[in-house]
Design an enzyme around this catalytic site. Sequence first.
Site, PDB file in Angstrom:
ATOM      1  N   HIS A  20       0.829  -1.212   0.000  1.00  0.00           N
ATOM      2  CA  HIS A  20       0.000   0.000   0.000  1.00  0.00           C
ATOM      3  C   HIS A  20       0.865   1.264   0.000  1.00  0.00           C
ATOM      4  CE1 HIS A  20      -3.275  -2.694   1.789  1.00  0.00           C
ATOM      5  NE2 HIS A  20      -3.781  -2.230   0.686  1.00  0.00           N
ATOM      6  N   ARG A  75      -6.426   6.098   1.399  1.00  0.00           N
ATOM      7  CA  ARG A  75      -6.089   5.297   2.576  1.00  0.00           C
ATOM      8  C   ARG A  75      -4.764   5.755   3.181  1.00  0.00           C
ATOM      9  NH1 ARG A  75      -7.563  -0.926   1.107  1.00  0.00           N
ATOM     10  NH2 ARG A  75      -6.359  -0.552  -0.760  1.00  0.00           N
ATOM     11  N   ASP A  88     -14.022  -6.667  -2.950  1.00  0.00           N
ATOM     12  CA  ASP A  88     -13.212  -6.652  -1.738  1.00  0.00           C
ATOM     13  C   ASP A  88     -13.675  -5.477  -0.883  1.00  0.00           C
ATOM     14  OD1 ASP A  88     -11.200  -6.196   0.195  1.00  0.00           O
ATOM     15  OD2 ASP A  88      -9.780  -7.293  -1.030  1.00  0.00           O
ATOM     16  N   GLU A 111     -15.935 -10.203  -0.155  1.00  0.00           N
ATOM     17  CA  GLU A 111     -14.730 -10.425   0.668  1.00  0.00           C
ATOM     18  C   GLU A 111     -14.606  -9.414   1.793  1.00  0.00           C
ATOM     19  OE1 GLU A 111     -11.145 -11.292  -1.453  1.00  0.00           O
ATOM     20  OE2 GLU A 111      -9.918 -10.037  -0.147  1.00  0.00           O
ATOM     21  N   GLU A 143      -7.770 -12.224   5.618  1.00  0.00           N
ATOM     22  CA  GLU A 143      -6.431 -11.657   5.376  1.00  0.00           C
ATOM     23  C   GLU A 143      -5.901 -10.907   6.596  1.00  0.00           C
ATOM     24  OE1 GLU A 143      -7.849  -9.123   2.027  1.00  0.00           O
ATOM     25  OE2 GLU A 143      -6.482  -7.642   2.865  1.00  0.00           O
ATOM     26  N   ASP A 163      -2.878 -14.418   4.942  1.00  0.00           N
ATOM     27  CA  ASP A 163      -1.692 -13.879   4.273  1.00  0.00           C
ATOM     28  C   ASP A 163      -0.499 -14.534   4.946  1.00  0.00           C
ATOM     29  OD1 ASP A 163      -0.783 -10.827   2.847  1.00  0.00           O
ATOM     30  OD2 ASP A 163       0.654 -12.140   3.837  1.00  0.00           O
ATOM     31  N   HIS A 180      -4.049 -14.542   0.746  1.00  0.00           N
ATOM     32  CA  HIS A 180      -4.036 -13.146   0.320  1.00  0.00           C
ATOM     33  C   HIS A 180      -2.647 -12.801  -0.233  1.00  0.00           C
ATOM     34  CE1 HIS A 180      -3.182  -8.832   1.442  1.00  0.00           C
ATOM     35  NE2 HIS A 180      -4.209  -8.705   0.639  1.00  0.00           N
ATOM     36  N   GLU A 209      -4.143 -15.673  -5.751  1.00  0.00           N
ATOM     37  CA  GLU A 209      -4.410 -14.252  -6.023  1.00  0.00           C
ATOM     38  C   GLU A 209      -3.177 -13.586  -6.623  1.00  0.00           C
ATOM     39  OE1 GLU A 209      -5.138 -11.720  -2.560  1.00  0.00           O
ATOM     40  OE2 GLU A 209      -5.688 -10.039  -3.864  1.00  0.00           O
TER      41      GLU A 209
HETATM   42  C1  LIG Z   1      -7.760  -3.911  -2.761  1.00  0.00           C
HETATM   43  C2  LIG Z   1      -7.874  -4.108  -1.301  1.00  0.00           C
HETATM   44  O1  LIG Z   1      -8.468  -3.008  -0.710  1.00  0.00           O
HETATM   45  C3  LIG Z   1      -6.536  -4.364  -0.619  1.00  0.00           C
HETATM   46  O2  LIG Z   1      -5.659  -3.306  -0.912  1.00  0.00           O
HETATM   47  C4  LIG Z   1      -5.936  -5.677  -1.038  1.00  0.00           C
HETATM   48  C5  LIG Z   1      -6.751  -6.820  -0.569  1.00  0.00           C
HETATM   49  O3  LIG Z   1      -7.483  -6.754   0.387  1.00  0.00           O
HETATM   50  C6  LIG Z   1      -6.703  -8.084  -1.303  1.00  0.00           C
HETATM   51  O4  LIG Z   1      -5.860  -8.220  -2.195  1.00  0.00           O
HETATM   52  O5  LIG Z   1      -7.479  -8.963  -0.989  1.00  0.00           O
HETATM   53 MG   LIG Z   2      -8.875  -8.482   0.491  1.00  0.00          MG
END
Ligand SMILES: C[C@H](O)[C@H](O)CC(=O)C(=O)O
Ligand SMILES: [Mg+2]
Length: 394
Positions: free
Chosen positions: A22, A48, A214, A240, A268, A291, A318, A338
């Site tokens: 991020h 963010r 998401d 999600e 995650e 993750d 994740h 992913e």
């Molecule tokens: C896109 C989502 O807000 C975050 O940055 C990544 C994520 O939660 C995901 O890959 O799953």
């Molecule tokens: Mg996510």
Amino acid sequence: MSIPTIKHVRAYVVRGGGADYHDQGDSHWIDDHICTPMSKYPEYCQSRQSFGINVLGSLVIEIEDSEGHVGLGVTTAGEIGAYIVEKHFARFLEGARVTDIEKLWDQMFNASLFYGRKGVVINTLSGVDLALWDLLGKVREEPVHVMLGGAVRDELQFYATGARPDLAKDMGFIGGKMPLQWGPAHGDEGLKKNIEKLAEMRSRVGDDFWLMFDCWMSLNVEYATRLAHAAQEYGLKWIEEALPPDDYWGYAKLRQQVPSTMMVTTGEHEATRWGFRMLMEMDCCDLIQPDVGWCGGVTELLKISALADAHGKLVVPHGSSVYSYHFVATRHNSPFAEFLMMAPQADKVVPMFNPLLLDEPVPVNGRLKISELDKPGFGVRLNPECKLHRPYTH
Ligand SMILES: C[C@H](O)[C@H](O)CC(=O)C(=O)O
Ligand SMILES: [Mg+2]
């Protein structure tokens, strides 16, 4: 036979992408009006980074053994993590045999229990665990996926996370997961905009391409249920992380309330076998998304995955690039992976940990051959052009 021992542990901090994905520059889709639990505050709604999503930075851990092999692990824990590694965890690692991974995990976890359990402490422990697996792979000259029991398939198949599922489809991915942009604070008008976005993407990608939302912990049960029902018409595959990670009760209710064709996914921001046990025993979701850099590392992910298998749940980690790929390759209940689109406009494939790692494999046509992972350890190395800062020593 003599087993090498750990001689030195070093922890560094790096800014700008890497494990803290991020931590990107301006005009990146990942920081463009994504719904979050902070969206109710207008001043933190657009970005963010404005509320500090990139405050930690990447933590890089090197573990060197008595024969000069160096194991590398990275995660999101920055300077706090560097302190924990150097001032606390190093005492257990230095002098231990490189094969003592299970015991070291237990010592680090139990010794930090009084201030740890989840969050940045477990991120840090995860990074150390990844470095230990990488080191062992280098000592044995084996890829991590071989040490985990060997691949159960010849290639990995990926869905993409990013703002442009339509472009992801052209790049060969099997699906596209979009960030939700509007949440409860934006009322019915926001919900309508979310559905319009989904409808537009559905019209661009056709019927067979997976589309997911998401929600990054930002909804409540009532809103998430309404969103799920409105999204059913457009074939949303899963919803999600709709709720805050501690709301196990809300997830259990949501799972009962969404259309039966739609999956509820989360995890995650969950950690350890105990956290995931709550998700599973309370039947909170259909698919879990630990993750590997945050849930306790490979050592813990193996336990989480076994538990999920026994509960009939899928495990699709994740992000986390190679650290996930070596694991996903070896599990029957991890049928796909992913890929997080790190190009600012989500219009091309860029290695997820860019620019931190070299030799990081990426999907081609939405797929990655397992043979691409056939290198000792996780098969990646640090980019010498990234400026490492070692804030603490021990
Ligand atoms: C896109 C989502 O807000 C975050 O940055 C990544 C994520 O939660 C995901 O890959 O799953
Ligand atoms: Mg996510």
